[in-house]
Design a protein around this motif. Structure first.
Motif, PDB file in Angstrom:
ATOM      1  N   GLY A   1       7.631   4.309 -43.613  1.00 28.14           N
ATOM      2  CA  GLY A   1       7.084   3.111 -42.992  1.00 28.14           C
ATOM      3  C   GLY A   1       7.960   2.491 -41.925  1.00 28.14           C
ATOM      4  N   ILE A   2       9.047   3.168 -41.549  1.00 31.62           N
ATOM      5  CA  ILE A   2       9.959   2.594 -40.558  1.00 31.62           C
ATOM      6  C   ILE A   2       9.402   2.773 -39.150  1.00 31.62           C
ATOM      7  CG2 ILE A   2      11.949   3.062 -42.043  1.00 31.62           C
ATOM      8  CD1 ILE A   2      12.698   5.363 -40.163  1.00 31.62           C
ATOM      9  N   PRO A   3       9.895   1.989 -38.182  1.00 28.41           N
ATOM     10  CA  PRO A   3       9.474   2.181 -36.794  1.00 28.41           C
ATOM     11  C   PRO A   3      10.050   3.476 -36.242  1.00 28.41           C
ATOM     12  CG  PRO A   3      11.287   0.629 -36.893  1.00 28.41           C
ATOM     13  CD  PRO A   3      10.897   0.915 -38.321  1.00 28.41           C
ATOM     14  N   ASP A   4       9.366   4.058 -35.284  1.00 30.28           N
ATOM     15  CA  ASP A   4       9.840   5.292 -34.661  1.00 30.28           C
ATOM     16  C   ASP A   4      10.312   4.989 -33.250  1.00 30.28           C
ATOM     17  OD1 ASP A   4      10.473   7.913 -34.340  1.00 30.28           O
ATOM     18  OD2 ASP A   4       8.432   8.680 -34.436  1.00 30.28           O
ATOM     19  N   TYR A   5      11.284   5.734 -32.770  1.00 33.22           N
ATOM     20  CA  TYR A   5      11.706   5.538 -31.388  1.00 33.22           C
ATOM     21  C   TYR A   5      10.676   6.095 -30.413  1.00 33.22           C
ATOM     22  CZ  TYR A   5      13.320  10.433 -31.107  1.00 33.22           C
ATOM     23  OH  TYR A   5      13.379  11.802 -31.096  1.00 33.22           O
ATOM     24  N   PHE A   6       9.872   7.060 -30.870  1.00 32.57           N
ATOM     25  CA  PHE A   6       8.731   7.530 -30.087  1.00 32.57           C
ATOM     26  C   PHE A   6       7.544   7.605 -31.040  1.00 32.57           C
ATOM     27  CE2 PHE A   6       5.947  10.947 -28.436  1.00 32.57           C
ATOM     28  CZ  PHE A   6       5.623  10.368 -27.221  1.00 32.57           C
ATOM     29  N   ASP A   7       6.676   6.609 -30.973  1.00 34.67           N
ATOM     30  CA  ASP A   7       5.553   6.501 -31.899  1.00 34.67           C
ATOM     31  C   ASP A   7       4.343   7.212 -31.305  1.00 34.67           C
ATOM     32  OD1 ASP A   7       3.510   5.796 -33.623  1.00 34.67           O
ATOM     33  OD2 ASP A   7       4.262   3.760 -33.929  1.00 34.67           O
TER      34      ASP A   7
ATOM     35  N   GLU B   1      14.361  -2.875 -35.318  1.00 33.07           N
ATOM     36  CA  GLU B   1      12.926  -3.153 -35.271  1.00 33.07           C
ATOM     37  C   GLU B   1      12.404  -3.422 -36.680  1.00 33.07           C
ATOM     38  OE1 GLU B   1      11.260  -3.450 -32.399  1.00 33.07           O
ATOM     39  OE2 GLU B   1      13.169  -3.062 -31.368  1.00 33.07           O
ATOM     40  N   ARG B   2      11.268  -4.101 -36.767  1.00 32.78           N
ATOM     41  CA  ARG B   2      10.666  -4.395 -38.065  1.00 32.78           C
ATOM     42  C   ARG B   2       9.909  -3.186 -38.584  1.00 32.78           C
ATOM     43  NH1 ARG B   2       8.457  -8.891 -38.503  1.00 32.78           N
ATOM     44  NH2 ARG B   2       9.127  -9.859 -36.541  1.00 32.78           N
ATOM     45  N   MET B   3       9.634  -3.127 -39.859  1.00 34.22           N
ATOM     46  CA  MET B   3       8.878  -2.048 -40.489  1.00 34.22           C
ATOM     47  C   MET B   3       7.493  -1.942 -39.849  1.00 34.22           C
ATOM     48  SD  MET B   3      10.654  -0.596 -43.059  1.00 34.22           S
ATOM     49  CE  MET B   3       9.454   0.030 -44.251  1.00 34.22           C
ATOM     50  N   LYS B   4       7.030  -0.729 -39.688  1.00 37.23           N
ATOM     51  CA  LYS B   4       5.685  -0.515 -39.150  1.00 37.23           C
ATOM     52  C   LYS B   4       4.627  -0.707 -40.226  1.00 37.23           C
ATOM     53  CE  LYS B   4       2.788   3.027 -36.918  1.00 37.23           C
ATOM     54  NZ  LYS B   4       2.398   2.309 -35.693  1.00 37.23           N
TER      55      LYS B   4
ATOM     56  N   ASN C   1       9.865  10.561 -36.054  1.00 41.46           N
ATOM     57  CA  ASN C   1      11.096  11.231 -35.640  1.00 41.46           C
ATOM     58  C   ASN C   1      12.339  10.473 -36.087  1.00 41.46           C
ATOM     59  OD1 ASN C   1      10.128  13.538 -33.820  1.00 41.46           O
ATOM     60  ND2 ASN C   1       9.011  11.794 -32.980  1.00 41.46           N
ATOM     61  N   ALA C   2      12.261   9.143 -36.086  1.00 42.37           N
ATOM     62  CA  ALA C   2      13.424   8.340 -36.462  1.00 42.37           C
ATOM     63  C   ALA C   2      13.855   8.628 -37.894  1.00 42.37           C
ATOM     64  CB  ALA C   2      13.099   6.851 -36.296  1.00 42.37           C
ATOM     65  N   GLY C   3      12.886   8.883 -38.779  1.00 43.66           N
ATOM     66  CA  GLY C   3      13.230   9.201 -40.162  1.00 43.66           C
ATOM     67  C   GLY C   3      14.100  10.435 -40.257  1.00 43.66           C
ATOM     68  N   TYR C   4      13.838  11.418 -39.406  1.00 41.90           N
ATOM     69  CA  TYR C   4      14.644  12.640 -39.436  1.00 41.90           C
ATOM     70  C   TYR C   4      15.998  12.439 -38.753  1.00 41.90           C
ATOM     71  CZ  TYR C   4      11.620  15.663 -42.040  1.00 41.90           C
ATOM     72  OH  TYR C   4      10.932  16.242 -43.078  1.00 41.90           O
ATOM     73  N   ILE C   5      16.071  11.519 -37.793  1.00 42.11           N
ATOM     74  CA  ILE C   5      17.383  11.130 -37.267  1.00 42.11           C
ATOM     75  C   ILE C   5      18.257  10.602 -38.405  1.00 42.11           C
ATOM     76  CG2 ILE C   5      18.585   9.426 -35.844  1.00 42.11           C
ATOM     77  CD1 ILE C   5      17.423  11.558 -34.109  1.00 42.11           C
ATOM     78  N   LEU C   6      17.680   9.747 -39.254  1.00 41.11           N
ATOM     79  CA  LEU C   6      18.430   9.191 -40.387  1.00 41.11           C
ATOM     80  C   LEU C   6      18.842  10.283 -41.367  1.00 41.11           C
ATOM     81  CD1 LEU C   6      16.410   5.915 -41.084  1.00 41.11           C
ATOM     82  CD2 LEU C   6      18.477   6.226 -39.691  1.00 41.11           C
TER      83      LEU C   6
END
Length: 339
Positions: free
Chosen positions: A109-115, A147-150, A161-166
């Motif tokens: 549910g996190i924001p993505d840098y490219f949504d 950023e806030r949760m999506k 993609n941001a989740g996989y960065i983490l």
């Protein structure tokens, strides 16, 4: 390789769409299809050959998932480990209940840098944050960290993609190695993927295809100003078609993970598409026919990159389609499936 009507059908599709890239289809050790077409470098008219390396964009999220599963096997974390417990990085607006499992399955549910649900042009990201500065996972944090949760944790599948960065940062913290170094040592070398790596666009090794984007006037430009200069946990590795086939073989023969952990990786955890019987495991798409799994597959798209690869458990067949154009891999991939 002996030409037959099935090879001819694939070549026909390749010619119809002006395909640029490599095609490889194997079943066990039997070579069924192998084709190369187009230019690895258009300026110098360097032709693509069977050992040409290609960027595969998000097609390498499965490498990140395997790396995480290896660390779980070693007892260094669990799939239920909470993000704040693992990473000493502040995410002030993120729900502390986010787990490794949520990140792996795109349900955090996190924001993505490219949504991909609201954005269309990947290249727009690099107007204010130049792509030549993006060389490791931490470089991406300013794009989403505050950023806030999506949406709520576990609410639904949202490709992220941001989740996989983490996840890549988790691999670095627990292993004490750079992410690319860890994958090279613990996945690529173990699978015999000697030509693969996370190469920088401004320092590419020999026999690596440049990605190409078609301009409005019909001419071509390279993608060096459209994608991060170096790939990482969310995408951007370079492989040969044969190396990708070696990866599937190593995964399915338990050379990268034990049998139980391999099954964890390949479990269809969440339904992803209302129009298809398609699910997501850890870093891998999974298609089902009834109660049977028909296909494990990965795909990747960036400006100047299109990639599809799959393993079909009922037959043991492996297909790999790499292209250094933004489109084309899917058409050839589907023709392979049709025949």
């Amino acid at each position: 390789m002996k030409m037959n009507k099935y090879n001819e059908k694939v070549i026909t599709v390749m010619n119809e769409i002006d395909f640029s890239g490599n095609v490889l289809v194997k079943r066990n050790n039997d070579l069924l299809q192998q084709h190369s077409n187009g230019f690895a470098n258009r300026t110098h008219e360097i032709l693509i050959n069977e050992q040409t390396r290609f960027g595969i964009a998000s097609g390498c999220k499965i490498f990140t998932a395997v790396a995480i599963c290896q660390l779980v096997e070693k007892g260094q974390l669990s799939f239920e480990s909470k993000l704040p417990e693992i990473l000493g990085i502040p995410f002030p607006r993120f729900d502390p209940a986010i787990t490794i499992h949520h990140l792996l399955t795109h349900t955090a549910g996190i924001p993505d840098y490219f949504d991909e649900e609201v954005m269309e042009d990947f290249a727009e990201l690099w107007v204010e944050k130049p792509m030549y500065l993006m060389r490791n996972g931490r470089d991406f944090l300013p794009l989403f960290q505050h950023e806030r949760m999506k949406m709520a944790v576990g609410e639904r599948f949202h490709y992220n993609n941001a989740g996989y960065i983490l996840l890549g940062l988790v691999v670095e913290q627990l292993s004490g190695m750079g992410f690319d170094e860890y994958v090279t040592e613990n996945i690529f070398k173990r699978a015999g993927m000697e030509q693969s790596g996370y190469f920088e666009l401004d320092a590419l090794p020999s026999n690596t295809a440049l990605g190409y984007i078609k301009k409005d006037d019909g001419s071509w430009k390279s993608n060096i100003y459209s994608v991060p200069v170096k790939g990482g946990a969310d995408g951007g590795a370079f492989v040969t078609a044969e190396d990708m086939q070696r990866f599937w073989h190593a995964l399915m023969t338990f050379e990268l993970l034990g049998e139980a952990m391999t099954q964890r990786l390949l479990t269809p955890y969440i339904h992803t598409d209302d129009d298809y019987d398609r699910f997501y495991g850890y870093g891998v798409w999974i298609d089902k026919t009834g109660d049977c799994i028909s296909k494990y597959h990965v795909m990747g798209y960036d400006p100047g990159v299109s990639f599809h690869s799959a393993y079909y458990p009922e037959t043991g067949l492996i297909s790999v389609v790499c292209s250094n154009k933004s489109e084309g891999a899917f058409d050839v991939f589907k023709e392979i499936e049709n025949i």
